[in-house]
Design a protein around this motif. Structure first.
Motif, PDB file in Angstrom:
ATOM      1  N   UNK A 152       0.827  -1.204   0.000  1.00 52.21           N
ATOM      2  CA  UNK A 152       0.000   0.000   0.000  1.00 52.21           C
ATOM      3  C   UNK A 152       0.862   1.256   0.000  1.00 52.21           C
ATOM      4  N   UNK A 153       1.940   1.240   0.781  1.00 46.67           N
ATOM      5  CA  UNK A 153       2.845   2.393   0.826  1.00 46.67           C
ATOM      6  C   UNK A 153       3.442   2.654  -0.554  1.00 46.67           C
ATOM      7  N   UNK A 154       3.899   1.599  -1.208  1.00 45.30           N
ATOM      8  CA  UNK A 154       4.484   1.775  -2.547  1.00 45.30           C
ATOM      9  C   UNK A 154       3.447   2.291  -3.539  1.00 45.30           C
ATOM     10  N   UNK A 315       7.964   2.025  -7.919  1.00 43.40           N
ATOM     11  CA  UNK A 315       7.780   3.062  -6.907  1.00 43.40           C
ATOM     12  C   UNK A 315       9.124   3.518  -6.338  1.00 43.40           C
ATOM     13  N   UNK A 316       9.164   4.765  -5.927  1.00 39.64           N
ATOM     14  CA  UNK A 316      10.347   5.316  -5.272  1.00 39.64           C
ATOM     15  C   UNK A 316       9.900   5.951  -3.961  1.00 39.64           C
ATOM     16  N   UNK A 336      14.255  17.639   1.171  1.00 47.73           N
ATOM     17  CA  UNK A 336      14.565  17.029  -0.131  1.00 47.73           C
ATOM     18  C   UNK A 336      15.906  16.286  -0.141  1.00 47.73           C
ATOM     19  N   UNK A 337      16.176  15.583   0.924  1.00 45.76           N
ATOM     20  CA  UNK A 337      17.408  14.796   0.990  1.00 45.76           C
ATOM     21  C   UNK A 337      17.160  13.352   0.543  1.00 45.76           C
ATOM     22  N   UNK A 338      16.370  13.172  -0.487  1.00 42.96           N
ATOM     23  CA  UNK A 338      16.007  11.842  -0.945  1.00 42.96           C
ATOM     24  C   UNK A 338      15.582  11.938  -2.405  1.00 42.96           C
ATOM     25  N   UNK A 339      15.475  10.793  -3.064  1.00 42.60           N
ATOM     26  CA  UNK A 339      14.887  10.708  -4.391  1.00 42.60           C
ATOM     27  C   UNK A 339      13.578   9.947  -4.264  1.00 42.60           C
ATOM     28  N   UNK A 340      12.484  10.533  -4.727  1.00 40.32           N
ATOM     29  CA  UNK A 340      11.191   9.867  -4.651  1.00 40.32           C
ATOM     30  C   UNK A 340      10.246  10.529  -3.674  1.00 40.32           C
ATOM     31  N   UNK A 341       9.393   9.730  -3.044  1.00 37.37           N
ATOM     32  CA  UNK A 341       8.258  10.230  -2.288  1.00 37.37           C
ATOM     33  C   UNK A 341       8.361   9.954  -0.795  1.00 37.37           C
ATOM     34  N   UNK A 342       7.721  10.824  -0.024  1.00 38.93           N
ATOM     35  CA  UNK A 342       7.450  10.592   1.389  1.00 38.93           C
ATOM     36  C   UNK A 342       6.005  10.102   1.485  1.00 38.93           C
ATOM     37  N   UNK A 343       5.779   9.025   2.225  1.00 41.14           N
ATOM     38  CA  UNK A 343       4.451   8.421   2.310  1.00 41.14           C
ATOM     39  C   UNK A 343       4.045   8.289   3.773  1.00 41.14           C
TER      40      UNK A 343
END
Length: 352
Positions: A152-154, A315-316, A336-343
């Motif tokens: 679900x998170x992905x 997914x990221x 923004x210290x990541x690539x992709x999404x916060x969930x």
């Protein structure tokens, strides 16, 4: 907790994180005619959540009178959350009861809401309540059943970012063999656009920080331009067919310079600043086409669901927080210290 209530986060007004209030007595929505009730499992964090909270969409210096996606006042309290993955647990009259139990992703751009067709699209979590609560309702046509081994998170990382990216590529008609330049490429929409452009057979150039370069190459980027080096022009004049811009700001004129004659420019964000400098001669002498991209084309979300189900895109997820920690999640998103999404996790799988 009473059956008619639910837990969630209420936005109480425009302002800082103090306007996000965790509550355990929010009214649980009931599906109207043609709607479904979704128990939310996970919900993604997006720029639009923060922009809506602070009133950034207003053209009147954060005037609350036009601070929604549709240019109208928000009604408070509002449950935000444009990215929703969950399970249908009930349906309103006229909706197919066979949908109950289906795992779904919700199309974020709504053409139908509250039992009627809309003259202008609404957006989940802005003009109506969204996924930052245990339950939400949408018109059945906007709840897309999905069959996938992803969690679900992905799955919650897909709806807004990937549909925005797919919409930009659809509007510009990016084709096999063309070259696309993507700004803000390490964010949710940008990283989605990299994958979706590669799926179309395009060559992909990206603008990003040096620290994010390898992660974007791993996604399929062919050319990486260092954002901090300010060297977009190293791509060469007239070298790009399509620009997918999520930044705007001072970079804007240089993006037009690298477009080929009859190139296409699409924009769906302005994190670098909404006011830009345009030499109109560049626009008409190069026969450029501009696309502002917010409302989704009709075919976009269905195409996205198919790409997810076939594994054509992945997914990221950069970070996961429980819904109650939304302020910390939004801080992590802003850094923004990541690539992709916060969930955000809303309900455990076993409770769906």
């Amino acid at each position: 907790m009473k059956p008619e209530t639910m837990r969630g986060v209420a936005l109480t007004g425009h302002g800082g994180p103090e306007c996000l209030e965790w509550r355990e007595d929010l009214p649980r929505p009931a599906p109207m005619a043609g709607e479904v009730l979704i128990r939310v499992a996970a919900a993604g964090v997006n720029n639009t959540d923060i922009n809506t909270r602070v009133g950034w969409y207003s053209k009147g210096d954060n005037d609350a009178g036009d601070a929604s996606w549709a240019g109208a006042p928000l009604r408070f309290p509002r449950v935000q959350g444009i990215d929703v993955c969950g399970h249908i647990v009930a349906v309103g009259s006229g909706a197919d009861p066979a949908q109950i139990g289906a795992r779904v992703l919700v199309e974020p751009c709504l053409t139908h809401a509250q039992g009627q067709m809309l003259a202008r699209p609404w957006f989940l979590g802005s003009e109506c309540d969204g996924g930052f609560a245990e339950y939400c309702t949408v018109a059945a046509r906007h709840a897309y059943a999905i069959s996938s081994p992803l969690s679900d998170v992905e799955l919650a990382s897909f709806p807004c970012s990937y549909s925005t990216a797919e919409n930009m590529l659809t509007r510009t008609n990016l084709r096999d063999g063309e070259t696309v330049l993507i700004t803000g490429a390490s964010g949710g929409v940008g990283s989605a656009a990299v994958q979706l452009a590669k799926a179309r057979g395009a060559q992909v150039a990206v603008i990003t920080r040096a620290s994010k370069a390898q992660s974007l190459r791993d996604l399929g980027a062919d050319i990486v331009v260092d954002r901090d080096a300010n060297d977009v022009q190293t791509l060469g004049a007239d070298s790009i067919d399509v620009v997918v811009d999520l930044v705007a700001g001072d970079m804007f004129p240089r993006l037009l310079n690298v477009l080929r004659p009859k190139g296409r420019y699409a924009v769906a964000g302005a994190v670098g600043g909404p006011m830009v400098s345009l030499d109109v001669r560049t626009l008409y002498l190069k026969d450029l086409s501009f696309f502002g991209c917010t409302a989704l084309e009709q075919e976009v979300f269905g195409k996205l669901i198919k790409r997810i189900e076939t594994g054509a895109i992945k997914p990221l997820v950069g970070a996961v927080f429980p819904l109650k920690d939304i302020s910390a999640a939004q801080r992590a998103f802003a850094e923004k210290n990541y690539t992709g999404k916060v969930v955000l996790t809303v309900a455990d799988d076993k409770r769906n």
